[in-house]
Design a protein around this motif. Structure first.
Motif, PDB file in Angstrom:
ATOM      1  N   GLU A  35       0.832  -1.207   0.000  1.00  0.00           N
ATOM      2  CA  GLU A  35       0.000   0.000   0.000  1.00  0.00           C
ATOM      3  C   GLU A  35       0.864   1.253   0.000  1.00  0.00           C
ATOM      4  OE1 GLU A  35      -3.244  -0.108  -0.302  1.00  0.00           O
ATOM      5  OE2 GLU A  35      -3.317  -2.301  -0.179  1.00  0.00           O
ATOM      6  N   ILE A  36       0.358   2.326  -0.602  1.00  0.00           N
ATOM      7  CA  ILE A  36       1.083   3.596  -0.617  1.00  0.00           C
ATOM      8  C   ILE A  36       1.058   4.185   0.794  1.00  0.00           C
ATOM      9  CG2 ILE A  36       1.066   5.962  -1.489  1.00  0.00           C
ATOM     10  CD1 ILE A  36       0.000   4.787  -4.139  1.00  0.00           C
ATOM     11  N   LEU A 144      -3.795   1.986 -15.482  1.00  0.00           N
ATOM     12  CA  LEU A 144      -3.439   2.621 -14.220  1.00  0.00           C
ATOM     13  C   LEU A 144      -4.014   4.032 -14.166  1.00  0.00           C
ATOM     14  CD1 LEU A 144       0.312   1.544 -13.912  1.00  0.00           C
ATOM     15  CD2 LEU A 144      -1.709   0.421 -12.964  1.00  0.00           C
ATOM     16  N   ASN A 147      -1.953  10.153 -13.178  1.00  0.00           N
ATOM     17  CA  ASN A 147      -1.351  10.871 -12.054  1.00  0.00           C
ATOM     18  C   ASN A 147      -0.838  12.256 -12.424  1.00  0.00           C
ATOM     19  OD1 ASN A 147      -1.517   8.792  -9.909  1.00  0.00           O
ATOM     20  ND2 ASN A 147      -0.319   7.611 -11.386  1.00  0.00           N
ATOM     21  N   THR A 159       3.028   6.673 -10.710  1.00  0.00           N
ATOM     22  CA  THR A 159       2.670   5.688 -11.725  1.00  0.00           C
ATOM     23  C   THR A 159       3.538   4.443 -11.598  1.00  0.00           C
ATOM     24  OG1 THR A 159       1.931   7.410 -13.252  1.00  0.00           O
ATOM     25  CG2 THR A 159       2.465   5.271 -14.209  1.00  0.00           C
ATOM     26  N   GLN A 162       2.334   2.403  -8.665  1.00  0.00           N
ATOM     27  CA  GLN A 162       1.128   1.646  -9.002  1.00  0.00           C
ATOM     28  C   GLN A 162       1.456   0.464  -9.906  1.00  0.00           C
ATOM     29  OE1 GLN A 162      -0.976   4.992 -10.535  1.00  0.00           O
ATOM     30  NE2 GLN A 162      -1.907   5.524  -8.564  1.00  0.00           N
ATOM     31  N   GLN A 165       2.771  -2.178  -7.597  1.00  0.00           N
ATOM     32  CA  GLN A 165       1.648  -2.852  -6.934  1.00  0.00           C
ATOM     33  C   GLN A 165       1.040  -3.916  -7.842  1.00  0.00           C
ATOM     34  OE1 GLN A 165      -0.548   0.815  -6.045  1.00  0.00           O
ATOM     35  NE2 GLN A 165      -0.448   0.292  -3.867  1.00  0.00           N
ATOM     36  N   ARG A 166       0.856  -3.571  -9.120  1.00  0.00           N
ATOM     37  CA  ARG A 166       0.304  -4.536 -10.069  1.00  0.00           C
ATOM     38  C   ARG A 166       1.265  -5.719 -10.234  1.00  0.00           C
ATOM     39  NH1 ARG A 166      -3.634  -5.185 -14.205  1.00  0.00           N
ATOM     40  NH2 ARG A 166      -3.266  -7.320 -14.901  1.00  0.00           N
TER      41      ARG A 166
END
Length: 220
Positions: A35-36, A144, A147, A159, A162, A165-166
């Motif tokens: 998580e961010i 995505l 941003n 970006t 994210q 994360q993916r």
């Protein structure tokens, strides 16, 4: 072995540090447990001149840098902000070069240069069907979020975060048999980017073994 990930992006005057290039902006996004968890952005005044072509690309002008904080101060701040983190960048060789160069100029260079996981290397292995491994292309490929303007440090760092994360989700699904309950950590990303995809199961098995040994030793 479980560490917060610092996703880093620099905007620069265009050349490599070896060619006299200097950083003009830095953006950092922290990922913790997928998580961010934080972010940092700052322009950086190095006294360097931004060529017109780079100004058009990034939107960062020489006038904008006149009142920007001194680069050395910024780098000391980000060194503290990312203490203990594992590092990731898109086309990591570029950003790692500026990271080490600017820290060295700020007299804040680490004793041991950190390894960077590279989302370009990982994407080449993980998403061979993508048209290319440019950040914008991968962002569109995975739908995505937008941003903001590309080639601004925080937008690109977000970006990239994210995308990480993916990647963590996709890698975790692909290697679930070998990872068990373990999550996809920075150390595993480093191992995976160093080998061809058919060898990922061996890399994941080794990571899981070493992680559990490390955990057991810490409990003794």
């Amino acid at each position: 072995m479980k560490r917060t990930i610092a996703v880093i992006d620099f905007e620069t005057t265009g050349n490599s540090p070896q060619g006299g290039g200097r950083a003009t902006e830095i953006g950092i996004v922290l990922l913790r447990d997928g998580e961010i968890a934080g972010q940092y952005q700052s322009l950086m005044n190095t006294g360097a001149w931004i060529p017109p072509m780079i100004e058009r690309l990034t939107g960062i002008s020489n006038e904008m840098l006149e009142d920007a904080p001194d680069a050395a101060r910024v780098m000391r701040e980000v060194a503290e902000f990312t203490a203990g983190c594992g590092f990731v960048a898109h086309n990591a060789g570029f950003d790692r070069g500026f990271w080490l160069h600017e820290l060295d100029r700020a007299d804040a260079a680490p004793r041991i240069a950190p390894e960077f996981a590279c989302t370009v290397k990982l994407a080449r292995r993980l998403y061979p069907e993508s048209p290319n491994c440019k950040l914008g292309t991968l962002a569109k490929y995975h739908c995505l979020p937008d941003n903001g303007r590309a080639h601004r440090a925080l937008a690109d760092a977000m970006t990239t975060a994210q995308l990480v994360q993916r990647m963590q989700r996709d890698i975790g699904t692909e290697l679930a048999e070998f990872l068990g309950e373990l999550s996809v950590e920075h150390e595993l990303l480093l191992r995976l980017q160093a080998v061809a995809r058919p060898q990922w199961h061996k890399a994941a098995t080794g990571f899981a073994r070493d992680f559990r040994r490390h955990l057991q030793a810490s409990l003794v």
